[in-house]
Motif scaffolding. Sequence first.
Motif, mmCIF file in Angstrom:
data_model
loop_
_atom_site.group_PDB
_atom_site.id
_atom_site.type_symbol
_atom_site.label_atom_id
_atom_site.label_comp_id
_atom_site.label_asym_id
_atom_site.label_seq_id
_atom_site.Cartn_x
_atom_site.Cartn_y
_atom_site.Cartn_z
ATOM 1 N N ALA A 1 0.838 -1.206 0.000
ATOM 2 C CA ALA A 1 0.000 0.000 0.000
ATOM 3 C C ALA A 1 0.870 1.252 0.000
ATOM 4 C CB ALA A 1 -0.926 -0.010 1.214
ATOM 5 N N ASN A 2 2.003 1.181 0.705
ATOM 6 C CA ASN A 2 2.925 2.311 0.763
ATOM 7 C C ASN A 2 3.393 2.706 -0.628
ATOM 8 O OD1 ASN A 2 5.960 3.150 0.727
ATOM 9 N ND2 ASN A 2 5.315 3.691 2.788
ATOM 10 N N ASN A 3 3.813 1.729 -1.412
ATOM 11 C CA ASN A 3 4.347 2.011 -2.745
ATOM 12 C C ASN A 3 3.249 2.395 -3.727
ATOM 13 O OD1 ASN A 3 6.910 1.798 -4.431
ATOM 14 N ND2 ASN A 3 5.489 0.573 -5.642
ATOM 15 N N MET A 4 2.117 1.700 -3.667
ATOM 16 C CA MET A 4 1.027 1.950 -4.618
ATOM 17 C C MET A 4 0.438 3.340 -4.426
ATOM 18 S SD MET A 4 -0.701 -1.847 -4.467
ATOM 19 C CE MET A 4 -1.961 -1.607 -5.698
ATOM 20 N N SER A 5 0.346 3.799 -3.194
ATOM 21 C CA SER A 5 -0.190 5.143 -2.959
ATOM 22 C C SER A 5 0.742 6.207 -3.543
ATOM 23 C CB SER A 5 -0.378 5.384 -1.457
ATOM 24 O OG SER A 5 0.863 5.309 -0.764
ATOM 25 N N TYR A 6 2.047 5.966 -3.429
ATOM 26 C CA TYR A 6 3.004 6.924 -3.990
ATOM 27 C C TYR A 6 2.911 6.956 -5.519
ATOM 28 C CZ TYR A 6 7.416 9.118 -5.286
ATOM 29 O OH TYR A 6 8.361 9.950 -5.858
ATOM 30 N N ILE A 7 2.797 5.791 -6.145
ATOM 31 C CA ILE A 7 2.727 5.716 -7.601
ATOM 32 C C ILE A 7 1.496 6.462 -8.108
ATOM 33 C CG2 ILE A 7 2.531 4.193 -9.587
ATOM 34 C CD1 ILE A 7 5.237 4.131 -8.098
ATOM 35 N N ILE A 8 0.368 6.298 -7.431
ATOM 36 C CA ILE A 8 -0.869 6.981 -7.841
ATOM 37 C C ILE A 8 -0.684 8.488 -7.764
ATOM 38 C CG2 ILE A 8 -3.283 7.396 -7.232
ATOM 39 C CD1 ILE A 8 -3.439 4.493 -6.311
ATOM 40 N N CYS A 9 -0.151 8.968 -6.642
ATOM 41 C CA CYS A 9 0.055 10.408 -6.472
ATOM 42 C C CYS A 9 1.043 10.951 -7.510
ATOM 43 C CB CYS A 9 0.575 10.701 -5.061
ATOM 44 S SG CYS A 9 -0.638 10.431 -3.757
ATOM 45 N N LEU A 10 2.111 10.201 -7.765
ATOM 46 C CA LEU A 10 3.098 10.632 -8.740
ATOM 47 C C LEU A 10 2.473 10.747 -10.129
ATOM 48 C CD1 LEU A 10 6.208 11.213 -8.603
ATOM 49 C CD2 LEU A 10 6.540 8.906 -9.531
ATOM 50 N N PHE A 11 1.643 9.776 -10.480
ATOM 51 C CA PHE A 11 1.001 9.768 -11.791
ATOM 52 C C PHE A 11 0.030 10.942 -11.943
ATOM 53 C CE2 PHE A 11 -2.304 8.372 -14.776
ATOM 54 C CZ PHE A 11 -1.533 7.964 -15.852
ATOM 55 N N VAL A 12 -0.749 11.191 -10.912
ATOM 56 C CA VAL A 12 -1.771 12.239 -10.987
ATOM 57 C C VAL A 12 -1.155 13.636 -10.948
ATOM 58 C CG1 VAL A 12 -3.732 13.287 -9.777
ATOM 59 C CG2 VAL A 12 -3.593 10.789 -10.020
ATOM 60 N N PHE A 13 -0.244 13.871 -9.991
ATOM 61 C CA PHE A 13 0.244 15.229 -9.752
ATOM 62 C C PHE A 13 1.479 15.606 -10.576
ATOM 63 C CE2 PHE A 13 -2.046 14.185 -5.820
ATOM 64 C CZ PHE A 13 -2.929 15.257 -5.784
ATOM 65 N N CYS A 14 2.166 14.626 -11.132
ATOM 66 C CA CYS A 14 3.383 14.949 -11.889
ATOM 67 C C CYS A 14 3.302 14.591 -13.367
ATOM 68 C CB CYS A 14 4.589 14.244 -11.268
ATOM 69 S SG CYS A 14 4.949 14.788 -9.591
ATOM 70 N N LEU A 15 2.225 13.952 -13.799
ATOM 71 C CA LEU A 15 2.065 13.628 -15.206
ATOM 72 C C LEU A 15 0.733 14.134 -15.751
ATOM 73 C CD1 LEU A 15 3.284 12.246 -17.679
ATOM 74 C CD2 LEU A 15 2.135 10.130 -16.979
ATOM 75 N N ILE A 16 -0.364 13.696 -15.150
ATOM 76 C CA ILE A 16 -1.688 14.102 -15.627
ATOM 77 C C ILE A 16 -1.937 15.574 -15.336
ATOM 78 C CG2 ILE A 16 -4.161 13.730 -15.402
ATOM 79 C CD1 ILE A 16 -2.682 11.525 -16.872
ATOM 80 N N GLY A 17 -1.561 16.045 -14.134
ATOM 81 C CA GLY A 17 -1.778 17.444 -13.765
ATOM 82 C C GLY A 17 -1.128 18.421 -14.736
ATOM 83 N N PRO A 18 0.188 18.315 -14.972
ATOM 84 C CA PRO A 18 0.820 19.215 -15.947
ATOM 85 C C PRO A 18 0.209 19.112 -17.340
ATOM 86 C CG PRO A 18 2.489 18.132 -14.624
ATOM 87 C CD PRO A 18 1.189 17.485 -14.273
ATOM 88 N N PHE A 19 -0.168 17.905 -17.748
ATOM 89 C CA PHE A 19 -0.773 17.736 -19.072
ATOM 90 C C PHE A 19 -2.089 18.500 -19.184
ATOM 91 C CE2 PHE A 19 -3.707 15.305 -21.818
ATOM 92 C CZ PHE A 19 -3.066 15.492 -23.028
ATOM 93 N N LEU A 20 -2.920 18.438 -18.155
ATOM 94 C CA LEU A 20 -4.195 19.156 -18.174
ATOM 95 C C LEU A 20 -3.981 20.668 -18.210
ATOM 96 C CD1 LEU A 20 -6.324 17.054 -15.643
ATOM 97 C CD2 LEU A 20 -6.387 17.003 -18.154
ATOM 98 N N VAL A 21 -2.979 21.150 -17.474
ATOM 99 C CA VAL A 21 -2.670 22.584 -17.496
ATOM 100 C C VAL A 21 -2.252 23.019 -18.900
ATOM 101 C CG1 VAL A 21 -1.083 24.360 -16.652
ATOM 102 C CG2 VAL A 21 -2.054 22.705 -15.063
ATOM 103 N N ILE A 22 -1.407 22.215 -19.541
ATOM 104 C CA ILE A 22 -0.936 22.535 -20.892
ATOM 105 C C ILE A 22 -2.097 22.567 -21.881
ATOM 106 C CG2 ILE A 22 0.416 21.621 -22.822
ATOM 107 C CD1 ILE A 22 2.442 20.620 -20.743
ATOM 108 N N VAL A 23 -2.948 21.562 -21.836
ATOM 109 C CA VAL A 23 -4.085 21.493 -22.767
ATOM 110 C C VAL A 23 -5.035 22.661 -22.540
ATOM 111 C CG1 VAL A 23 -6.129 20.154 -23.404
ATOM 112 C CG2 VAL A 23 -3.931 19.008 -23.095
ATOM 113 N N TYR A 24 -5.321 22.978 -21.285
ATOM 114 C CA TYR A 24 -6.252 24.072 -20.994
ATOM 115 C C TYR A 24 -5.704 25.416 -21.470
ATOM 116 C CZ TYR A 24 -8.902 27.535 -18.347
ATOM 117 O OH TYR A 24 -9.645 28.628 -17.995
#
Length: 406
Positions: A200-223
């Motif tokens: 759970a420790n590792n999986m929670s980090y991977i989810i946060c990393l994916f959302v806040f460091c990959l998907i988040g910047p992408f959405l800002v760029i597209v918008y």
Amino acid sequence: MLASNASLSGCAELNSALCAGAGEGHPGGGSLRTTLSPTGHLVVAVCLGFIGAFGLLNNLLVLVLFCRYKMLRSPINLLLINISVSDLLVCVLGTPFSFAASTQGRWLIGAEGCVWYGFANSLCGIVSLISLAVLSYERYSTMITPTEADSSNYRKTSLGILLSWVYSLLWTLPPLFGWSHYGPEGPGTTCSVDWTAKTANNMSYIICLFVFCLIGPFLVIVYCYGKLLYAIKQVSGINASLSRKREQRVLFMVVIMVIFYLLCWMPYGIMALLATFGPPGLVTPEASIIPSVLAKTSTVVNPVIYVFMNKQFYRCFQALLHCEAPRRGSSLKSSSKAATKAVKGVAVTGPRRTDDLLFMVASLGQPAATVPQLDPSCEPTIDLTKAPSSYNQPVVVVSLVAHFEG
């Protein structure tokens, strides 16, 4: 056949500290790692060699141009330099070690070196991603600002650069202190966050990393670029042929940015999620190394898209090659001043130079006949601002800043 059979003998080619983590006892180490065949390692080494060489050359050239020509030293270009610096650090601190490991078929600098490699490359990679988002926001905010940008004010841009590094540190330091960890990746010739641990420790980090460091910047760029394109369409009636050319150029730039962002980083993000949440062995070594190599190609692609497709930088690049002074962009001073005098009360002003860009402010609240047409040979950069308060009649003013070119 790229992949060799899964066996302890394959793991034995790696440093003992890394193998111990892969085959037994390593917290969340996942299934036993396999290695690529000698041919597979050679192919990866060739790819990394090209990426490292061209990434180093391209980003060094950007820094040379920035230091050589004062006309490039503007706040918006400082963000481009930040991207080049982070990509250059990847080429210096990361790619040579993975290249050397691929030529030998094993990791060469030990377990501590693996942790250092994973941290440094993750830090610089996320800085690059966040800087791209900050750059798109800066272009968008400049577009909607009611006043002309101050080309000597670096405060806002400096804060954006500081934000990119601090934000990246916030997400790359936790694995050093127990929230996930850095370890061997794929065939064992690169290191990153351990995608295979099922805790759970590792999986929670991977989810946060994916959302806040990959998907988040992408959405800002597209918008932000989406709003920029929308603003271009709003002024399409001012000069139809010029606006269509401008719209097509900016649309092309935006599409290229988004496509290469997705090509470089989305396969890596998807691979990480599959390795984290999929069954053991779902992501094979040869499959995992491809997204990793694609992510590193961003160090080559970013300077080309964001710098050398920028007319301002390209003019300086040509000047450097020919050992001459860079030529300036087209000037609209004489024609714009005459048009302004001829149309009294219309919110059209002469060009204003900010960050070495030309601005044209055109009123959409007036009949088309009253709006002066530009010389077809001129190619101004347009910005979106409000009309000056001195005009009494209500007008709708749209202007547009295209920082894609200089």
